[in-house]
Scaffold this motif. Sequence first.
Motif, mmCIF file in Angstrom:
data_model
loop_
_atom_site.group_PDB
_atom_site.id
_atom_site.type_symbol
_atom_site.label_atom_id
_atom_site.label_comp_id
_atom_site.label_asym_id
_atom_site.label_seq_id
_atom_site.Cartn_x
_atom_site.Cartn_y
_atom_site.Cartn_z
ATOM 1 N N GLY A 65 0.817 -1.217 0.000
ATOM 2 C CA GLY A 65 0.000 0.000 0.000
ATOM 3 C C GLY A 65 0.846 1.260 0.000
ATOM 4 O O GLY A 65 0.622 2.181 -0.798
ATOM 5 N N MET A 69 2.033 4.241 -3.182
ATOM 6 C CA MET A 69 1.935 5.699 -3.127
ATOM 7 C C MET A 69 3.253 6.360 -3.519
ATOM 8 O O MET A 69 3.392 7.576 -3.441
ATOM 9 N N VAL A 196 -0.119 6.067 -6.843
ATOM 10 C CA VAL A 196 -1.477 6.477 -6.459
ATOM 11 C C VAL A 196 -1.396 7.067 -5.064
ATOM 12 O O VAL A 196 -1.274 6.349 -4.078
ATOM 13 N N GLY A 198 -3.586 9.345 -3.755
ATOM 14 C CA GLY A 198 -4.824 9.898 -3.207
ATOM 15 C C GLY A 198 -4.846 11.402 -3.420
ATOM 16 O O GLY A 198 -5.254 12.155 -2.547
ATOM 17 N N HIS A 203 -4.730 10.560 -9.586
ATOM 18 C CA HIS A 203 -5.978 9.795 -9.396
ATOM 19 C C HIS A 203 -6.392 8.998 -10.628
ATOM 20 O O HIS A 203 -7.314 8.187 -10.562
ATOM 21 N N ASN A 205 -4.180 6.977 -12.005
ATOM 22 C CA ASN A 205 -3.223 5.863 -12.053
ATOM 23 C C ASN A 205 -3.815 4.600 -11.436
ATOM 24 O O ASN A 205 -4.758 4.655 -10.637
ATOM 25 N N ILE A 207 -2.562 0.759 -9.749
ATOM 26 C CA ILE A 207 -1.543 -0.207 -9.308
ATOM 27 C C ILE A 207 -2.183 -1.589 -9.372
ATOM 28 O O ILE A 207 -3.151 -1.857 -8.663
ATOM 29 N N ASN B 50 -13.611 12.202 -5.138
ATOM 30 C CA ASN B 50 -13.086 11.143 -6.016
ATOM 31 C C ASN B 50 -11.595 11.303 -6.319
ATOM 32 O O ASN B 50 -10.878 10.310 -6.424
ATOM 33 N N ARG B 52 -9.362 12.358 -4.315
ATOM 34 C CA ARG B 52 -8.594 11.989 -3.109
ATOM 35 C C ARG B 52 -8.713 10.513 -2.775
ATOM 36 O O ARG B 52 -8.073 10.030 -1.844
ATOM 37 N N THR B 53 -9.597 9.832 -3.510
ATOM 38 C CA THR B 53 -9.920 8.462 -3.101
ATOM 39 C C THR B 53 -8.974 7.435 -3.703
ATOM 40 O O THR B 53 -8.598 7.534 -4.867
ATOM 41 N N VAL B 54 -8.582 6.470 -2.883
ATOM 42 C CA VAL B 54 -7.890 5.288 -3.394
ATOM 43 C C VAL B 54 -8.819 4.102 -3.137
ATOM 44 O O VAL B 54 -9.162 3.799 -1.990
ATOM 45 N N CYS B 71 -11.097 7.368 -9.842
ATOM 46 C CA CYS B 71 -10.287 7.699 -8.675
ATOM 47 C C CYS B 71 -9.026 6.848 -8.740
ATOM 48 O O CYS B 71 -8.850 6.089 -9.682
ATOM 49 N N GLY B 72 -8.134 7.020 -7.776
ATOM 50 C CA GLY B 72 -6.923 6.201 -7.758
ATOM 51 C C GLY B 72 -7.267 4.762 -7.396
ATOM 52 O O GLY B 72 -8.215 4.518 -6.637
ATOM 53 N N HIS B 73 -6.509 3.814 -7.975
ATOM 54 C CA HIS B 73 -6.828 2.400 -7.729
ATOM 55 C C HIS B 73 -5.606 1.585 -7.365
ATOM 56 O O HIS B 73 -4.552 1.745 -7.962
ATOM 57 N N MET B 74 -5.808 0.702 -6.381
ATOM 58 C CA MET B 74 -4.817 -0.342 -6.152
ATOM 59 C C MET B 74 -5.570 -1.660 -6.063
ATOM 60 O O MET B 74 -6.606 -1.751 -5.406
ATOM 61 N N ILE B 88 -1.724 2.490 2.884
ATOM 62 C CA ILE B 88 -2.049 3.724 2.158
ATOM 63 C C ILE B 88 -2.401 4.841 3.140
ATOM 64 O O ILE B 88 -1.857 5.944 3.109
ATOM 65 N N ALA B 95 -5.576 10.842 2.129
ATOM 66 C CA ALA B 95 -6.244 10.008 1.134
ATOM 67 C C ALA B 95 -7.510 9.402 1.740
ATOM 68 O O ALA B 95 -7.554 9.098 2.929
#
Lengths: 353, 471
Positions: A65, A69, A196, A198, A203, A205, A207, B50, B52-54, B71-74, B88, B95
């Motif tokens: 995680g 970032m 990523v 946040g 936003h 991107n 992973i 959105n 700011r969101t992961v 939004c950001g994704h993992m 995160i 975030a």
Amino acid sequence: MSRKFMKGNDAIVVGALQAGCRAYYGYPITPASEIAHAAALHFPALGGTFIQAESEVSAINMVYGTAGMGIRTMTASSSPGFSLKQEGLSYIAGSELPCVVVNVMRGGPGLGNIAPEQGDYFQITKGGGHGNYRLIALAPNCAQEMCDLTVLAFDLADKYRNPVCIAADGFTGQMMEPVTVPAARPVPFDHTSWCVRGDAATHRNLISSIYLESADLERHNLKLDEKYRRIARDEVRCEEYQVEDADLIVVAFGIVSRIVYSTVDQARARGWKVGLLRPITLWPFPSARIAELSRRDVRFLSAELNTGQMVEDVRLAVEGRAPVHFYGRCGGMVPGAEELLAEYGKILEGGRS
Amino acid sequence: MKITEKPVAFYPEFERKSGPHKETTHYCPGCGHGNVHKMIAEAMVDLGINERTVFISPVGCSVFGYYYFDCGHMQAAHGRAPAVATGIKRANPEAIVISYQGDGDLAAIGTAETLHAANRGENITVFFVNNAIYGMTGGQMAPTTLIGQKTATTPRGRLEAQHGNPICMAEIIATLPATTYVERVAIGDSKHIMKARKAIRKALTNQVENRGYSFVEILSTCPTGWKMDGPDARDWLVEEMTKVFPLGVFKDESDHREGAWHRPVEPFAPAKRDAYLGAGEAEAKAEKLPLPAELHCKFAGFGGQGVLTLGLFLAQVGMRAGLHASWIPSYGPEMRGGTANCSVNLSERRIGSPLVDRPNLLVVMNQPSLEAFAGEVVEGGIVIVDTSVVENCPGLPGRRVVRIPATGIADEVGTPKVANVVLLGAICAATGAFPLAFVEQSLRETVKKKDLVDLNLAALRRGHEHVLGAV
Ligand SMILES: Cc1ncc(C[n+]2csc(CCOP(=O)(O)OP(=O)(O)O)c2C)c(N)n1
Ligand code: SF4
Ligand SMILES: [Mg+2]
């Protein structure tokens, strides 16, 4: 005084902080626990994060995680815990995230014992988890290197977006030596294009290591493979002592390289031309250099704290051009100087096989 | 499945989705995941979060969450999303972190991660989509599968005696003191959906306002896994699932916790780290002291006698003298006879093995240590023995044996605790390695408690005098 007398395990934390590592996640295990102790003390004091995770599985996923970032992060463990991190390492390598993972190796298999061993060589250098990936593996042999190679590990991790393993052993972790604390510096990488955080800039991107279409996944693997070839070409590090004229080149890393180093002069005093080749990077392995050295009348001896792992890489590099011998102790048993000298004698005076 | 009236937190086209249909989701018709996605996207728009969101996609049918949300994704490994979320959120408390998980992911393989993230009260939002089945892998039993429910791995129906009971995660999570808000809702009729929408929004609002950990369990349909059509699936959810998984709020402390989880992003300045770790401090005048001979030392005694510290003192004196120095404690099979021991090397050259198997200086503080190590001392080596403890100390041919009642002397000085420092004085005198004044200065720098400095210096001098007087 900037030279401080410290344990190898503590030196790792000093190196990590000075390299700009901001978050440490770990689970206690002997003989790596001092790393967690030092991290628990120092990371929060400097504005960083320390969490004692519920398991090594969780710790490596917390690393995932934070690494996602674009922030420098690490975890450390010893063999049984390192096994638990393999799933996470595969995901981290597949998602191309930078991070540092320390393995202060102990005796195995299974619960084994807490004494030093190098039995995780295969696991560290051949992948360990599932799929086509590699860890860059650095093998320190003194407290100063525990610090300096940790700094290097973070740079290599960022440069290649790949996990880097510090392959230490119980001795290099527990041993105290003078360490010059390197200067802290800002992280010289900008990961905005892929990480990523946040925030608005990142936003869009993603992973991930999932590629549903076969052709896409093959392309991804080939891209990783190209990266691994570049690393294998550019990042090999090894140290040599008296190899140029040696009749017997001993290949050893970590604590064993220290013991071998102290036998080289003694062997020469007995008339045996012995040299030491110490891989600092276990992967990429110094195969080209070993191949070069094998093109003359010479013998190799791989000395390890296991039942014969690195010796396979020595043999692959030598490609049958020279005899390759193996000497190993395990379970926490460590060869003494006399024991190694006896082995050299056997090889050098036991006739050419 | 087609999503009508896309909230703007969804991508206008699902570009990341493979295949020709970029406007429909990959979910089956009647699948609850699509509804839940839409409610989350709406809440993201309403809260303006959105960017700011992961969003963490699990392993399960929602693995492709990143096709949809702008939004950001993992994407996380199976069950590990709460750990990833922790990594995160701790690294960037600004975030907004969503951990979206199925029942297999959250309540089977990821139970440990789930409980511990909740138990730490991570300031994250967990959406738990409970469809009582493993949708993605072809309809196997989930930990939430109902008793009697037939699945691919419970072909005769789930049996309590064999598979245990459906696990009620919301109830379990609510017992953990650090959690803030726990509710179970459903994708059933329109009344349910209204409640679900409210719960989802509240769970996200809590995070925005740093109120801590929120958990919303959403009972959801899987017509494919359940082998039902859409309307039947909805009926079964409302009639059967809600009996086992009652809807409602299990815990809500949101009101008392505004800002409670506010963690500012702390500066991580290089200068601060340098000062803290002492980097770049001027090297003390490099006092290079030549060593009469390399020292390979072994220190052994009972644990608690201070033998490890004694070795450390000597190694640090060596470091101050500009020498190469190493110290390593007894470790693994090195430990024998109930003794603690350490090895110290001091040399003007780079040190090879830090382990000492043939010492030229042995210092022992108990009988078993003398017996264990005396035979290993090289010819011409020195053996220093604390005769206050070691009763039987025969001579050793070819080795110089120095007998000193170190513990007794330490007692006279003030405390037996400084017996090891008495021995340090003896080492200086017996080896001639370092001038007494130099060691005194080292001790002043090493001894942390300043009121103990004089005591240590006295012990050092007495040990030194004893040996010099004896020769
Ligand atoms: C380590 C691991 N084990 C097993 C799997 C196979 N697998 C993928 S999804 C899944 C179950 C998903 O079920 P659930 O979490 O309930 O999600 P749903 O599809 O029902 O939404 C399993 C077992 C995997 N991907 N990784
Ligand atoms: S299998 Fe079930 S959970 Fe998965 S998409 Fe289809 S309906 Fe939804
Ligand atoms: Mg499910």
